[in-house]
Design an enzyme around this catalytic site. Structure first.
Site, mmCIF file in Angstrom:
data_model
loop_
_atom_site.group_PDB
_atom_site.id
_atom_site.type_symbol
_atom_site.label_atom_id
_atom_site.label_comp_id
_atom_site.label_asym_id
_atom_site.label_seq_id
_atom_site.Cartn_x
_atom_site.Cartn_y
_atom_site.Cartn_z
ATOM 1 N N LYS A 35 1.021 -1.177 0.049
ATOM 2 C CA LYS A 35 0.096 -0.096 -0.034
ATOM 3 C C LYS A 35 0.695 1.224 0.037
ATOM 4 O O LYS A 35 2.019 1.293 0.194
ATOM 5 C CB LYS A 35 -0.878 -0.036 1.164
ATOM 6 C CG LYS A 35 -0.268 -0.094 2.467
ATOM 7 C CD LYS A 35 -0.923 -0.030 3.869
ATOM 8 C CE LYS A 35 -0.430 -0.132 4.861
ATOM 9 N NZ LYS A 35 -1.409 -0.371 6.067
ATOM 10 N N ARG A 129 -10.442 -0.087 15.222
ATOM 11 C CA ARG A 129 -10.267 0.587 14.193
ATOM 12 C C ARG A 129 -11.126 0.102 13.133
ATOM 13 O O ARG A 129 -12.047 0.782 12.774
ATOM 14 C CB ARG A 129 -8.732 0.469 13.545
ATOM 15 C CG ARG A 129 -8.274 1.497 12.582
ATOM 16 C CD ARG A 129 -6.684 1.491 12.296
ATOM 17 N NE ARG A 129 -6.475 0.104 11.758
ATOM 18 C CZ ARG A 129 -5.278 0.081 11.276
ATOM 19 N NH1 ARG A 129 -4.043 0.812 11.561
ATOM 20 N NH2 ARG A 129 -4.886 -1.391 10.696
ATOM 21 N N TYR A 254 17.124 28.754 10.295
ATOM 22 C CA TYR A 254 15.964 29.411 10.765
ATOM 23 C C TYR A 254 15.975 29.206 12.390
ATOM 24 O O TYR A 254 16.124 28.190 13.178
ATOM 25 C CB TYR A 254 14.797 28.658 10.325
ATOM 26 C CG TYR A 254 14.333 28.959 9.051
ATOM 27 C CD1 TYR A 254 14.160 30.424 8.570
ATOM 28 C CD2 TYR A 254 14.172 28.063 8.070
ATOM 29 C CE1 TYR A 254 13.689 30.805 7.085
ATOM 30 C CE2 TYR A 254 13.647 28.595 6.714
ATOM 31 C CZ TYR A 254 13.725 29.883 6.199
ATOM 32 O OH TYR A 254 13.352 30.027 5.032
ATOM 33 N N MET A 302 12.813 23.811 4.061
ATOM 34 C CA MET A 302 12.017 23.184 2.839
ATOM 35 C C MET A 302 12.829 22.252 2.038
ATOM 36 O O MET A 302 12.642 21.147 1.397
ATOM 37 C CB MET A 302 11.056 24.201 2.303
ATOM 38 C CG MET A 302 10.304 23.635 1.297
ATOM 39 S SD MET A 302 9.327 24.666 0.157
ATOM 40 C CE MET A 302 8.070 25.165 1.459
#
Length: 359
Positions: A35, A129, A254, A302
């Site tokens: 998957k 679930r 950052y 990023m």
């Protein structure tokens, strides 16, 4: 030149990891879980490396159809089943198996007037679930048996805590619930995920459903993939694209989360959270530079991140960097970032080129 980041997919490692599944569960058929684009590794070339699996399991109907179109004849199981009556014709056309986990699916199925489908009836044994409650199960089986499906049923459940060594009692409780619920039915069974395959042989039954172990990551927090003789399949790598010399007190990235405590040399790597690297990976998360162990510095951006080159011999522009895979496990990176190898592998961005080794 293209941006240097790439994900190298080791197809022989996939095949090797499948043999490890067979060693642990020699009497079970293997439903290889592919998957989420084969956990980020790429569906069709992963399937090619796992062609000796007895079946495939995934969630996406279009992906299942693409496997059939590519010539795979094994059973293909859709782990969330179908979502509308319109899909049932495709399940029939492509001979796909469906998980049944709630009564509305049963109702849709009984309205479908065509040939029989192969069904995996999922029972909720405690994970809460997906799955029919144990008290719902006999009525559902009666409906299916009265409507021509009796010879096309496999019974299944899923363990919530098989990966935790301290949760053996929970696994045994779920197993007991499953056995009590299904004891009067003579149908094939499927219970074990990667963790249960390796740790609980009594759960193996007719089908096992390995996932993360196929991709060379450990399902356990207290054992490494290497301990389990699993080989890493994906190696995420890039290169140094800039170099800076820092003075004492200089900050990196950052918010200046890393501050140099001595003169240092750092490299900027073409890899960031938009590529799938975890943004919250902290300083000291391991990387390899020139095949030597180093560390991440400061906040991941990023498109870039910084690594320590101070002690790395001959590191310079274009030096190779391994973010995870061969030499630094995805499990270790995930642990440092407060997540799991599942998430890191599945989060690989489409913009990262996948290169497959020969098989």
């Amino acid at each position: 030149m293209p941006r240097p980041i790439k994900a190298s997919i080791d197809l022989p490692a996939l095949a090797h990891n499948l043999t490890i599944v067979r060693q642990h569960a020699p009497h079970s058929r293997i439903m290889a879980v592919i998957k989420a684009d084969a956990y980020g590794h790429g569906l069709l070339h992963t399937a090619s490396a796992l062609k000796d699996a007895d079946g495939f399991a995934l969630l996406e109907l279009d992906a299942a159809i693409s496997l059939r179109d590519a010539g795979y004849h094994q059973p293909i199981l859709l782990l969330e089943g179908f979502f509308s009556t319109h899909e049932l014709a495709l399940f029939e056309q492509y001979q796909l198996s469906a998980v049944i986990h709630h009564s509305e699916q049963v109702a849709m199925l009984l309205d479908f007037k065509h040939q029989e489908l192969n069904l995996f009836i999922k029972i909720n044994t405690g994970m809460n679930r997906l799955g029919l409650a144990p008290e719902q199960f006999p009525g559902t089986m009666k409906q299916l048996e009265e409507n021509r499906y009796a010879h096309n049923i496999t019974l299944m459940t899923h363990f919530a805590c098989a990966d935790e060594s301290s949760e053996e009692e929970s696994v045994l409780q779920q197993l007991q619930c499953f056995e009590l619920t299904t004891k009067q039915y003579n149908h094939p069974r499927s219970l074990a995920n990667s963790a249960a395959i390796m740790r609980y042989p009594k759960t193996h039954a007719d089908w096992v459903r390995p996932g993360i172990m196929l991709y060379g990551a450990s399902p356990f927090s207290d054992q490494t993939a290497s301990d389990l003789n699993l080989r890493p399949v994906m190696t995420l790598s890039s290169r140094i694209i800039a170099i800076h010399n820092l003075k004492y007190g200089d900050k990196v990235g950052y918010h200046g989360l890393f501050q140099a405590d001595r003169p240092m040399r750092i490299g900027i790597v073409a890899c960031g959270y938009a590529d799938g690297y975890p943004r919250h990976a902290p300083t000291n998360t391991p990387v390899l530079v020139n095949n030597q162990r180093s560390r991440l510095l400061g906040r991941v951006s990023m498109d870039m991140l910084a690594v320590d080159l101070t002690e790395i011999e001959n590191a310079g522009l274009n030096s190779p960097v391994i973010l995870w895979g061969a030499g630094v496990s995805v499990d270790e990176v995930a642990h440092r970032a407060g997540t799991t190898s599942y998430e890191l592998l599945c989060a690989l961005a489409p913009r990262v080129e996948k290169l497959c080794s020969s098989y």
